[in-house]
Design an enzyme around this catalytic site. Structure first.
Site, PDB file in Angstrom:
ATOM      1  N   ASN A  32       0.837  -1.221   0.000  1.00  0.00           N
ATOM      2  CA  ASN A  32       0.000   0.000   0.000  1.00  0.00           C
ATOM      3  C   ASN A  32       0.861   1.255   0.000  1.00  0.00           C
ATOM      4  OD1 ASN A  32       1.012  -0.079   2.571  1.00  0.00           O
ATOM      5  ND2 ASN A  32      -0.890   0.581   3.564  1.00  0.00           N
ATOM      6  N   ASN A 118      -0.659  -0.722  12.107  1.00  0.00           N
ATOM      7  CA  ASN A 118      -0.268  -1.436  10.879  1.00  0.00           C
ATOM      8  C   ASN A 118       0.302  -2.804  11.186  1.00  0.00           C
ATOM      9  OD1 ASN A 118      -0.410  -0.092   8.153  1.00  0.00           O
ATOM     10  ND2 ASN A 118       0.164   1.587   9.509  1.00  0.00           N
ATOM     11  N   THR A 144      12.576  -9.855  14.011  1.00  0.00           N
ATOM     12  CA  THR A 144      13.831  -9.111  14.135  1.00  0.00           C
ATOM     13  C   THR A 144      14.624  -9.598  15.348  1.00  0.00           C
ATOM     14  OG1 THR A 144      14.755  -6.947  14.678  1.00  0.00           O
ATOM     15  CG2 THR A 144      12.457  -7.248  15.222  1.00  0.00           C
ATOM     16  N   SER A 179      12.772  -0.727  21.062  1.00  0.00           N
ATOM     17  CA  SER A 179      12.009   0.379  20.466  1.00  0.00           C
ATOM     18  C   SER A 179      10.562  -0.080  20.357  1.00  0.00           C
ATOM     19  CB  SER A 179      12.529   0.724  19.059  1.00  0.00           C
ATOM     20  OG  SER A 179      12.062  -0.223  18.114  1.00  0.00           O
ATOM     21  N   TYR A 181       8.820  -0.095  17.599  1.00  0.00           N
ATOM     22  CA  TYR A 181       8.778  -0.958  16.399  1.00  0.00           C
ATOM     23  C   TYR A 181       9.158  -2.393  16.763  1.00  0.00           C
ATOM     24  CZ  TYR A 181      11.234  -3.572  12.860  1.00  0.00           C
ATOM     25  OH  TYR A 181      11.705  -4.609  12.108  1.00  0.00           O
ATOM     26  N   HIS A 182      10.294  -2.548  17.469  1.00  0.00           N
ATOM     27  CA  HIS A 182      10.734  -3.901  17.821  1.00  0.00           C
ATOM     28  C   HIS A 182       9.714  -4.581  18.745  1.00  0.00           C
ATOM     29  CE1 HIS A 182      14.742  -2.214  16.565  1.00  0.00           C
ATOM     30  NE2 HIS A 182      14.881  -3.419  16.071  1.00  0.00           N
ATOM     31  N   LYS A 185       7.007  -6.245  16.937  1.00  0.00           N
ATOM     32  CA  LYS A 185       7.433  -7.545  16.399  1.00  0.00           C
ATOM     33  C   LYS A 185       7.340  -8.635  17.468  1.00  0.00           C
ATOM     34  CE  LYS A 185       9.106  -6.435  12.184  1.00  0.00           C
ATOM     35  NZ  LYS A 185       9.264  -7.189  10.948  1.00  0.00           N
TER      36      LYS A 185
END
Ligand code: USQ
Length: 381
Positions: A32, A118, A144, A179, A181-182, A185
């Protein structure tokens, strides 16, 4: 195999699509343009413009006579993703479709919420769509190494056998990400593990370290097929950043003491690892985890190497320690196991001076494009 690549426009998604297409698989890519849009909104564009996903698939068709089917849309939207799964019925799904930047996830509340939404919604939708349309398909998920953080003990490959008061159990290795983001995950892995237990899904979670490079067997000598090369603070990974910094005389941005150690890999090895995972699927009811990197370096070691190669090019490469905008250990123990993919046949490409020079040769041509203000903005943790 019929393979669906989610996030097929990304730094790794597009090279993976070409590589699996070259290997004879039937490929559909979905994206996207989230990453392109964030890059534009944040004035953090890649070193050179790359054609959009539909144009890329046309270029690939022209070059190889092979078809990669592009679909543009948002995988958070259930109507869209269920249609993608129903119409393609993949044997395997490679899931890269996430906001991949640690600094972006720490930028502000909106960026944090967008990362959470997301990453978790797409992962959950992939799980539900797999269950509904292709329950036997193999999900290959990009996780990750950052999920583990930097604990003061050896990091196992996904799992830890624990003995407590005379009894034994196997758990996911403790995770303490550095973080937001991490952390998303980590939550993805927990969602996958839950639904493996509930619904017997077949999942491989690839705990990948920072990747460098841009050339692969499929795009060598054809710059129109290169992936994004980001050098900015948000999307650039450290090796790619240092190489570009060296080419424009920008002192290499070592954060803090520079003892931060991570497991690195060449983009070519990402492709090998994804292939190996696809060719050797796990059992039903299995969450299989591999630690995906080939060698570890501290930030200081990386800076020294880039400086050394820069000298060969007559570049005056300086190294500058900046106050670390991140909260992370700058001097720590780091010893992760990474034997699973080697046992499947991974042939590592190591970060030699020649490899750094190869990347430098390519990016030197574009150094006039560099927007210096995007190199360091100091997004604080
Ligand atoms: N670093 C510097 N200077 C810089 C940039 C980074 O010293 O200019 C340091 C960071 O503080 C960190 C290390 O280099 O200690 C690696 O940073 P990075 O930006 O290359 O990687 P990171 O933010 O951890 O994220 C990247 C990818 C992400 C992936 C992750 C793997 O963007 O998608 O998940 O690498 S890992 O780091 O193993 O978790």
């Amino acid at each position: 195999m019929k393979i669906l690549i989610l996030g097929g426009d990304g730094y790794l998604g597009w090279p993976t699509a070409m590589n699996l297409s070259a290997g004879g698989h039937d490929i559909t890519v979905v994206d996207n343009y989230l990453r392109r849009n964030i890059s534009r909104d944040e004035n953090s564009e890649a070193l050179f413009a790359v054609p959009n996903l539909i144009e890329r698939t046309k270029l690939w068709q022209k070059k190889t006579n092979k078809t990669i089917r592009p679909i543009i849309g948002d995988l958070c939207d259930w109507a869209f993703i269920s249609n993608v799964f129903e119409s393609t019925r993949p044997d395997a799904i490679v899931h890269y479709a996430e906001q991949p930047s640690a600094p972006y996830s720490m930028l502000n509340r909106l960026a944090a919420m967008s990362t959470i939404r997301n990453n978790l919604e797409v992962t959950a939708n992939v799980i539900f769509a797999t269950k509904e349309f292709v329950p036997d398909a193999h999900i290959v998920k990009l996780g990750t190494m950052g999920e583990y953080g930097t604990p003061n003990i050896d990091i196992e490959e996904g799992w830890l056998d624990v003995e407590h008061k005379g009894r034994k159990e196997r758990f996911l290795f403790p995770r303490q990400a550095g973080s937001l983001y991490h952390t998303t995950k980590v939550m993805d892995t927990d969602l996958l593990w839950f639904y493996v237990r509930m619904w017997g899904l077949k999942v491989t979670d690839l705990m990948q370290g920072p990747v460098y490079g841009l050339e692969t067997d499929e795009n060598r000598g054809d710059e129109t097929l290169f992936p994004f090369f980001n050098y900015d603070e948000l999307f650039g990974t450290v090796v790619n950043r240092f190489i570009i910094q060296a080419t424009i005389g920008y002192p290499l941005t070592v954060y803090g003491k520079g003892g931060q150690t991570r497991g690195y890999l060449d983009i070519k090895d990402t492709l090998q690892c994804v292939n190996l995972a696809l060719e050797n699927p796990p059992e039903e009811n299995e969450l299989r985890i591999f630690n995906q990197f080939v060698e570890t370096f501290s930030v200081n070691e990386l800076a020294d190497r880039v400086q050394r190669v820069g000298k060969q090019y007559g570049l005056d490469v300086k190294i500058k320690s900046l106050q670390n905008p991140r909260k992370e250990l700058e001097d720590h123990y780091y010893n992760p196991v990474h034997t699973g993919l080697l046992e499947l046949g991974l042939k590592p490409n190591y970060l030699t001076d020649d490899v750094i020079a190869g990347i430098m040769d390519i990016v030197l041509k574009y150094r006039k494009n560099v927007n210096e203000s995007s190199i360091f903005r100091g997004v604080k943790w």
